[in-house]
Design a protein around this motif. Structure first.
Motif, PDB file in Angstrom:
ATOM      1  N   ARG A  68       0.763  -1.102  -0.019  1.00  0.00           N
ATOM      2  CA  ARG A  68      -0.028  -0.017   0.236  1.00  0.00           C
ATOM      3  C   ARG A  68       0.842   1.098  -0.098  1.00  0.00           C
ATOM      4  NH1 ARG A  68      -4.672  -1.532   4.458  1.00  0.00           N
ATOM      5  NH2 ARG A  68      -5.698  -3.215   3.522  1.00  0.00           N
ATOM      6  N   PHE A  69       2.046   1.091   0.670  1.00  0.00           N
ATOM      7  CA  PHE A  69       2.933   2.325   0.873  1.00  0.00           C
ATOM      8  C   PHE A  69       3.660   2.589  -0.375  1.00  0.00           C
ATOM      9  CE2 PHE A  69       7.352   3.665   1.699  1.00  0.00           C
ATOM     10  CZ  PHE A  69       6.917   4.879   2.010  1.00  0.00           C
ATOM     11  N   GLN A  70       4.196   1.646  -1.223  1.00  0.00           N
ATOM     12  CA  GLN A  70       4.679   1.932  -2.557  1.00  0.00           C
ATOM     13  C   GLN A  70       3.577   2.452  -3.516  1.00  0.00           C
ATOM     14  OE1 GLN A  70       7.787   1.299  -3.276  1.00  0.00           O
ATOM     15  NE2 GLN A  70       8.349   0.604  -1.241  1.00  0.00           N
ATOM     16  N   CYS A  72       1.847   4.772  -2.977  1.00  0.00           N
ATOM     17  CA  CYS A  72       1.797   6.257  -2.868  1.00  0.00           C
ATOM     18  C   CYS A  72       2.824   6.980  -3.750  1.00  0.00           C
ATOM     19  CB  CYS A  72       2.354   6.634  -1.317  1.00  0.00           C
ATOM     20  SG  CYS A  72       1.049   5.889  -0.098  1.00  0.00           S
ATOM     21  N   PHE A  73       3.816   6.243  -4.332  1.00  0.00           N
ATOM     22  CA  PHE A  73       4.818   7.200  -4.968  1.00  0.00           C
ATOM     23  C   PHE A  73       4.538   6.633  -6.668  1.00  0.00           C
ATOM     24  CE2 PHE A  73       6.528   6.283  -0.764  1.00  0.00           C
ATOM     25  CZ  PHE A  73       6.955   7.626  -0.538  1.00  0.00           C
ATOM     26  N   TYR A  99       9.338  12.842  -0.890  1.00  0.00           N
ATOM     27  CA  TYR A  99       9.657  11.614  -0.207  1.00  0.00           C
ATOM     28  C   TYR A  99       8.998  11.603   1.013  1.00  0.00           C
ATOM     29  CZ  TYR A  99      12.469  10.379  -4.426  1.00  0.00           C
ATOM     30  OH  TYR A  99      13.123  10.100  -5.679  1.00  0.00           O
ATOM     31  N   PRO A 102       4.811  11.929   1.631  1.00  0.00           N
ATOM     32  CA  PRO A 102       3.720  10.794   1.684  1.00  0.00           C
ATOM     33  C   PRO A 102       4.381   9.687   2.666  1.00  0.00           C
ATOM     34  CG  PRO A 102       4.985  11.135  -0.482  1.00  0.00           C
ATOM     35  CD  PRO A 102       5.349  12.236   0.520  1.00  0.00           C
ATOM     36  N   TYR A 103       5.570   9.429   3.012  1.00  0.00           N
ATOM     37  CA  TYR A 103       6.074   8.315   4.033  1.00  0.00           C
ATOM     38  C   TYR A 103       5.474   8.779   5.537  1.00  0.00           C
ATOM     39  CZ  TYR A 103       9.669   6.105   6.941  1.00  0.00           C
ATOM     40  OH  TYR A 103      10.124   5.457   7.884  1.00  0.00           O
ATOM     41  N   GLU A 105       2.790  10.760   6.086  1.00  0.00           N
ATOM     42  CA  GLU A 105       1.472  10.523   6.198  1.00  0.00           C
ATOM     43  C   GLU A 105       0.778   9.079   6.123  1.00  0.00           C
ATOM     44  OE1 GLU A 105       0.642  12.514   2.357  1.00  0.00           O
ATOM     45  OE2 GLU A 105       0.576  14.491   3.424  1.00  0.00           O
ATOM     46  N   PHE A 106       1.646   8.268   5.449  1.00  0.00           N
ATOM     47  CA  PHE A 106       1.203   6.840   5.568  1.00  0.00           C
ATOM     48  C   PHE A 106       1.421   6.223   6.951  1.00  0.00           C
ATOM     49  CE2 PHE A 106       1.828   2.415   4.837  1.00  0.00           C
ATOM     50  CZ  PHE A 106       0.794   1.970   3.956  1.00  0.00           C
ATOM     51  N   ASP A 109      -1.236   7.502   9.089  1.00  0.00           N
ATOM     52  CA  ASP A 109      -2.658   6.866   8.891  1.00  0.00           C
ATOM     53  C   ASP A 109      -2.674   5.326   9.170  1.00  0.00           C
ATOM     54  OD1 ASP A 109      -3.479   9.276   7.786  1.00  0.00           O
ATOM     55  OD2 ASP A 109      -3.067   8.825   5.850  1.00  0.00           O
TER      56      ASP A 109
END
Length: 198
Positions: A68-70, A72-73, A99, A102-103, A105-106, A109
């Protein structure tokens, strides 16, 4: 994917989600297989069909979160690694809002799984992920910046341990400070004076 694989995947996903929900309420060390099964709507034998221990479920959940994290980019991790030698040096500076934001924020969350991962790093895949990052991302980037090989391990330890210390403190405060504030702190710690260059 055939029906049996689909059912296996869906059951695993139910257990991943059950673990995440439980982690919102309690620490990993106090979560039982029984609770996971009740929350996921499966029986204990189904759990043990998928996993040997709760640690195995944590590993799988971390993998799901990484996927899911990946997402984001715009560029996948493999593409980034494969292009390190051809990228402009400016694109290899990873401590930037592009970079970090988003890191962070993830993490905010999904703070429950990150807190659990930090508390149980030896029982998760965190160490393997850091080793991958050191070998395939940070060392090649440092080589591109002409940092001597004998200095690189020190830089890497400072970089990873420093950022992780900030994130641990932020998680301990339930991520109440803004993502923007944490970005500024990390950027200024890693590249002092950067805030004055803007």
């Amino acid at each position: 994917m055939n029906k049996s694989e689909s059912k296996y995947f869906n059951t695993a996903l139910l257990m991943d989600e059950a673990l995440l929900q439980l982690l919102e309420r309690k620490d990993l060390e106090f979560i039982t297989v029984k609770e996971i099964c009740e929350r996921a709507g499966v029986n204990r034998s189904t759990f043990y069909l998928h996993y040997e221990t709760i640690g195995d479920l944590v590993d799988e959940t971390v993998e799901m979160m990484d996927s899911r994290f990946q997402a984001c980019f715009p560029e996948s991790g493999e593409d980034f690694v494969g292009n390190i030698q051809s990228k402009d040096l400016g694109d290899l500076v990873l401590i930037t809002d592009n970079y970090l934001k988003p890191y962070l924020e993830f993490i905010r969350d999904n703070k429950s799984i990150y807190r659990a991962s930090f508390r149980n790093s030896s029982g998760t895949q965190a160490n393997e992920k850091f080793e991958y990052m050191k070998k395939y991302i940070l060392k090649p980037i440092m080589s591109r910046f002409d940092i001597p090989a004998e200095h690189q391990a020190y830089y890497i330890d400072y970089y990873i341990d420093g950022i992780m210390a900030i994130i641990r403190r932020w998680l301990a405060k339930d991520c109440e400070d803004s993502v923007e504030m944490i970005c500024v702190i990390i950027e200024d710690c890693v590249r002092p004076g950067n805030q004055y260059e803007k």
